[in-house]
Motif scaffolding. Structure first.
Motif, PDB file in Angstrom:
ATOM      1  N   GLU A  17       1.495   3.340   5.794  1.00 41.29           N
ATOM      2  CA  GLU A  17       1.867   3.003   4.526  1.00 41.29           C
ATOM      3  C   GLU A  17       0.550   3.147   3.684  1.00 41.29           C
ATOM      4  O   GLU A  17       0.271   3.424   2.377  1.00 41.29           O
ATOM      5  N   ARG A  21       0.101   6.400  -1.863  1.00 44.13           N
ATOM      6  CA  ARG A  21      -0.517   6.063  -3.220  1.00 44.13           C
ATOM      7  C   ARG A  21       0.127   4.483  -3.284  1.00 44.13           C
ATOM      8  O   ARG A  21       1.292   4.260  -3.111  1.00 44.13           O
ATOM      9  N   LEU A  22      -0.914   3.629  -3.785  1.00 46.23           N
ATOM     10  CA  LEU A  22      -0.141   2.427  -4.217  1.00 46.23           C
ATOM     11  C   LEU A  22       0.827   2.317  -5.160  1.00 46.23           C
ATOM     12  O   LEU A  22       1.828   1.612  -4.975  1.00 46.23           O
ATOM     13  N   VAL A  25       3.687   2.667  -2.966  1.00 46.35           N
ATOM     14  CA  VAL A  25       4.278   1.603  -1.964  1.00 46.35           C
ATOM     15  C   VAL A  25       4.889   0.432  -2.843  1.00 46.35           C
ATOM     16  O   VAL A  25       5.806  -0.228  -2.568  1.00 46.35           O
ATOM     17  N   LEU A  26       4.161   0.298  -4.229  1.00 49.14           N
ATOM     18  CA  LEU A  26       4.713  -1.019  -5.027  1.00 49.14           C
ATOM     19  C   LEU A  26       6.108  -0.525  -5.482  1.00 49.14           C
ATOM     20  O   LEU A  26       7.027  -1.436  -5.276  1.00 49.14           O
ATOM     21  N   ILE A  51      -6.032  -4.606 -10.581  1.00 45.68           N
ATOM     22  CA  ILE A  51      -6.437  -4.805  -9.187  1.00 45.68           C
ATOM     23  C   ILE A  51      -7.691  -5.742  -9.376  1.00 45.68           C
ATOM     24  O   ILE A  51      -8.666  -5.142 -10.129  1.00 45.68           O
ATOM     25  N   SER A  58      -2.468   3.549 -10.596  1.00 45.40           N
ATOM     26  CA  SER A  58      -2.096   3.397  -9.069  1.00 45.40           C
ATOM     27  C   SER A  58      -1.576   4.472  -8.321  1.00 45.40           C
ATOM     28  O   SER A  58      -1.673   4.567  -7.461  1.00 45.40           O
ATOM     29  N   ALA A  63      -2.796   2.952  -0.764  1.00 39.86           N
ATOM     30  CA  ALA A  63      -2.466   1.510  -0.788  1.00 39.86           C
ATOM     31  C   ALA A  63      -3.238   0.872  -0.081  1.00 39.86           C
ATOM     32  O   ALA A  63      -3.714  -0.409  -0.318  1.00 39.86           O
ATOM     33  N   GLN A  65      -6.425   0.745   0.196  1.00 40.70           N
ATOM     34  CA  GLN A  65      -7.700   0.275  -0.723  1.00 40.70           C
ATOM     35  C   GLN A  65      -7.381  -1.267  -1.206  1.00 40.70           C
ATOM     36  O   GLN A  65      -8.490  -1.690  -1.704  1.00 40.70           O
ATOM     37  N   VAL A  66      -6.082  -1.610  -1.450  1.00 41.05           N
ATOM     38  CA  VAL A  66      -5.955  -2.967  -1.992  1.00 41.05           C
ATOM     39  C   VAL A  66      -5.784  -4.050  -0.830  1.00 41.05           C
ATOM     40  O   VAL A  66      -5.343  -5.364  -1.125  1.00 41.05           O
ATOM     41  N   GLU A  67      -6.118  -3.712   0.510  1.00 44.54           N
ATOM     42  CA  GLU A  67      -6.245  -4.654   1.224  1.00 44.54           C
ATOM     43  C   GLU A  67      -7.048  -6.078   0.884  1.00 44.54           C
ATOM     44  O   GLU A  67      -8.269  -5.807   0.365  1.00 44.54           O
ATOM     45  N   VAL A  71      -3.203  -7.757  -6.876  1.00 40.98           N
ATOM     46  CA  VAL A  71      -2.762  -6.802  -7.764  1.00 40.98           C
ATOM     47  C   VAL A  71      -1.513  -7.671  -8.568  1.00 40.98           C
ATOM     48  O   VAL A  71      -0.705  -8.347  -8.148  1.00 40.98           O
TER      49      VAL A  71
END
Ligand code: FES
Ligand code: FES
Length: 151
Positions: A17, A21-22, A25-26, A51, A58, A63, A65-67, A71
């Motif tokens: 995942e 792309r974020l 995943v969203l 973010i 997004s 995805a 990268q938003v660890e 968001v």
């Protein structure tokens, strides 16, 4: 992968995942479908999310990268009791949406604009929304809706 989505901790535990792309995943993994896809190439702003408070496309973010990030999607603009925000309601009241593809991104960009500049001029709104394209309404009603929410 862990991040906060609209104030709620989210853990996405599916192999691979992080490279998706974020946007996908969203919409597909956590089923938060308010975020829309327009161009898919970073040009239209339809897929905008916040973010850590900044407006980001997004479709251009992996995805992973938003660890650890905060968001916010358009769903997160609503009040805690589920009522639409004043800005969301202003878009409805002024007919600032037709197909609605651009609307979530417009709302997020306008939200940030009003947060940073509570009394924007018409030109400030134009500049603030310059990264968001609308193919339906023209921009007059959208700008009117944002101006209606000046403090
Ligand atoms: S869909 Fe991401 S900028 Fe257009
Ligand atoms: S309302 Fe359709 S693209 Fe803006």
């Amino acid at each position: 992968m862990r991040f906060t989505l609209n104030g709620v901790p989210v853990s996405v535990d599916v192999e691979g995942e992080g490279a998706r792309r974020l946007l996908d995943v969203l919409r597909e993994t956590v089923e938060m479908t308010g975020t829309k896809e327009g161009c898919g190439e970073g040009e239209c702003g339809a897929c905008s999310v916040l973010i850590d408070g900044a407006v980001v496309n997004s479709c251009l973010v992996a995805a992973g990268q938003v660890e650890g990030c905060d968001v916010v999607t358009v769903e997160g603009l609503a009040e805690e009791d589920g009522q639409l925000s004043a800005l969301q309601q202003a878009f409805i009241d002024r007919g600032a949406a037709q197909c609605g593809i651009c609307t979530p991104g417009m709302l997020l960009a306008a939200h940030v604009l009003l947060r940073e500049n509570p009394k924007p001029s018409v030109d400030d709104v134009r500049v603030g929304l310059a990264g968001n394209l609308c193919r339906c309404t023209g921009y007059t009603k959208i700008i009117d809706a944002v101006l209606a929410c000046r403090k």
